[in-house]
Write a protein that holds these residues in place. Structure first.
Motif, mmCIF file in Angstrom:
data_model
loop_
_atom_site.group_PDB
_atom_site.id
_atom_site.type_symbol
_atom_site.label_atom_id
_atom_site.label_comp_id
_atom_site.label_asym_id
_atom_site.label_seq_id
_atom_site.Cartn_x
_atom_site.Cartn_y
_atom_site.Cartn_z
ATOM 1 N N THR A 1 0.823 -1.215 0.000
ATOM 2 C CA THR A 1 0.000 0.000 0.000
ATOM 3 C C THR A 1 0.853 1.259 0.000
ATOM 4 N N THR A 2 2.178 1.102 0.005
ATOM 5 C CA THR A 2 3.034 2.286 -0.042
ATOM 6 C C THR A 2 3.032 2.877 -1.451
ATOM 7 N N LEU B 1 -7.351 -7.182 4.455
ATOM 8 C CA LEU B 1 -6.294 -6.715 3.563
ATOM 9 C C LEU B 1 -5.047 -7.582 3.704
ATOM 10 N N ILE C 1 -1.122 -8.311 2.115
ATOM 11 C CA ILE C 1 -0.050 -7.725 1.319
ATOM 12 C C ILE C 1 0.901 -8.816 0.862
ATOM 13 N N LYS D 1 0.270 -18.336 1.103
ATOM 14 C CA LYS D 1 0.010 -18.410 2.548
ATOM 15 C C LYS D 1 -1.255 -17.625 2.896
ATOM 16 N N HIS D 2 -1.361 -16.429 2.337
ATOM 17 C CA HIS D 2 -2.528 -15.592 2.636
ATOM 18 C C HIS D 2 -3.813 -16.230 2.119
ATOM 19 N N ALA E 1 -1.014 1.724 7.074
ATOM 20 C CA ALA E 1 -1.729 0.474 6.793
ATOM 21 C C ALA E 1 -0.737 -0.626 6.451
ATOM 22 N N GLN E 2 0.236 -0.268 5.655
ATOM 23 C CA GLN E 2 1.264 -1.243 5.283
ATOM 24 C C GLN E 2 1.945 -1.806 6.524
ATOM 25 N N VAL F 1 -0.396 -4.111 8.671
ATOM 26 C CA VAL F 1 -0.628 -5.421 8.061
ATOM 27 C C VAL F 1 0.642 -6.268 8.109
ATOM 28 N N ASP F 2 1.770 -5.651 7.814
ATOM 29 C CA ASP F 2 3.055 -6.355 7.883
ATOM 30 C C ASP F 2 3.241 -7.014 9.248
ATOM 31 N N SER G 1 0.629 -9.655 10.340
ATOM 32 C CA SER G 1 0.847 -10.910 9.631
ATOM 33 C C SER G 1 1.988 -11.700 10.262
#
Lengths: 335, 335
Positions: free
Chosen positions: A69-70, A94, A96, A106-107, B78-79, B82-83, B86
DNA sequence: TTGTACGCGTTATCAT
DNA sequence: ATGATAACGCGTACAA
């Protein structure tokens, strides 16, 4: 946490009746409905989505998988998906992927376990076994932005990337350019591959010789585009225009040009792709190809929800190609 | 969809044993474990997270609420969330509030029903009743970036916004500026309010008179900042420097200055706040205050997970204030 | 119109 | 070491 049973007990009805009230069943006397609603209000009762999901086999949740999302491009896509999903009463998980097929795998597994109602893929690779496997399970899904190398029976919503660069290059040619360079992106993304094709197609149609030297690898990050530009500037015969595979790369290219004291557009013309926010800034004024990310994501999300809710016949896949738009600013020197 | 029971039947064991295998219980004979694992593999069995969540009262899901993702600042947040989530085996439901307290309320309710394990708020308002109500329920939560007007017993991770502008203004003062303008943001966001305070504090400490004319409302969007700049330029005595509440506003301000044929930094100095990507571009070179969004979001997420998993004593709230950093580039004319 | 009873897939408890 | 069973909270077929 209050449950349906507690509501039932306090309202002097059965759990079934409470459930009926919650789900707006018509077979409930107005009087009892009122009574139940009042106690629901009083106890601030919230139905448990997990239990509902289990019974109904529906979670009102969709999984969105994108590279990151960057990148402002994906950021806007995420915005659109969440906006639209929310409007239709869906929630978005969401994920990534970083353009890594294994991480994506995996997601996907986790999303399957969480019983999402559907999958939205914004950045698949040309070959992407995990995604293909998922699709074969029959789970509702839509690919958008990027697609596979072969796409029969696949739902997708994409932009015509090839047409985009075609239009850009055509515009330059019509304004007298003959020596047009192209800075490539990663070619295992369908988007970048198509943009290269658009460049080649325009040259061909206008009978301009394809010069290998003028196509340089810009990778996916800004540094690479910077180097690519320097490489172009080291050629014996300089190009008169540079077309970049996206705006971020064009900005880096612009930096490299400035550093070499070349002025845009006086000494060299420059074009990008995406029309990111900053492109229109007075100091930049980058001519570019605008693709409507929001619309694309919106259509993809709506399509997915249609599929989930059975409003779309499974016989014919959803395959939509949107037209990009040329945005002429100062950097191409044509106006 | 295959279930534990089917695995049990085929492997000739009970469902309980299958469950034990899945959860790595030591109380299972190696031989049976192997047998079970094989059939799990063969049938490609996936445990149902809904059922697990119901039993365990744990979903390994957190809710992230932020204003939008089109703003690169929140996109990066957000990135990070989520990172990190996870990495700790959590999934993130992304909710977009648009800075609207009522919309946020709706999302909170949905997240409660979906039984998320915790809540992460990136953009609360100074008064935000829905969020306060949620916190009172005792649900794990962390606020970050912005906070309330009063914050006892609230978990938060923020940047020292006041210190940020203080440093920026101090830097300008030390370089000879006395007439420094400030373009405000929306003051019902704690961040903007604090930035204004930092400006005022610096003036006071360096004995510079506060001139009301020099502080103008820039709202939250770029257009407003553009107008605000024009307003400043209509003053009888121009400022020698402009400090903006964020970089986006600074870029708009820069446009307005260019349009009036004022050169930065020769004619007027300019500073921003955030250090967004484009700020370092050769054509921009915006001096700014850098705040480490990624780190902030990372700490917030880790803290939330600690709270969820009971690794943090509830007695003392988590309250972390990070220090910003001054980034001196060309636009302030001091180097 | 309303209530009873069962099942969704899992894990924890208890017994063996 | 393993199995039987109850429970999580909800919706629904069926009965009344």
């Amino acid at each position: 946490m209050t449950t349906i049973k507690e509501i039932a007990k306090i309202a002097h009805v059965s759990g079934a009746t409470v459930s009926r009230v919650i789900n707006n069943s018509p077979h409930v006397k107005d009087e009892t409905r009122k009574k139940v609603l009042e106690t629901i209000e009083k106890l601030n009762y919230q139905p448990n989505s997990l239990a509902r999901g289990m019974r109904l086999k529906k979670t009102n949740t969709i999984g969105l998988l994108l590279a990151n999302t960057t990148n402002p491009f994906y950021a806007e896509i995420a915005q659109a998906v969440v906006d639209i999903a929310s409007k239709y009463n869906y929630t978005v998980i969401l994920c990534i992927t970083n353009n890594d097929s294994q991480i994506q795998k995996k997601h996907i597994k986790i999303l399957q376990q969480k019983k999402v109602d559907g999958f939205l893929f914004a950045s698949v690779l040309l070959k992407d076994p995990p995604v293909r496997e998922l699709i074969e399970t029959g789970a509702p899904n839509v690919l958008f932005n990027r697609i596979f190398s072969s796409n029969e029976n696949i739902n997708y919503v994409v932009q015509d990337n090839e047409l985009g660069t075609y239009m850009a290059v055509e515009h330059l040619i019509k304004n007298g350019h003959k020596r047009i360079a192209f800075i490539n992106g990663y070619l295992n993304f369908s988007t970048f591959k198509q943009r290269l094709n658009g460049y080649l197609k325009a040259l061909k149609e206008y009978n301009i010789n394809y010069d290998k030297e003028l196509v340089v690898a810009g990778g996916n990050n800004e540094e690479k585009a910077f180097e690519a530009t320097q490489k172009l500037l080291s050629l014996e015969q300089l190009p008169t225009a540079i077309v970049c595979s996206n705006d971020s790369m064009a900005l880096s290219s612009l930096e490299a040009l400035n550093l070499s004291n070349l002025k845009v557009p006086e000494d060299i013309s420059l074009m990008g792709f995406h029309d990111i926010d900053i492109a229109k800034h007075k100091l930049i004024q980058l001519s570019t190809v605008s693709i409507n990310k929001y619309l694309m994501a919106e259509i993809a999300t709506k399509s997915l929800i249609q599929i989930i809710e059975g409003d779309h016949s499974e016989a014919t896949p959803i395959q939509i190609v949107l037209k990009p738009q040329l945005i002429i600013r100062k950097s191409c020197g044509c106006c």
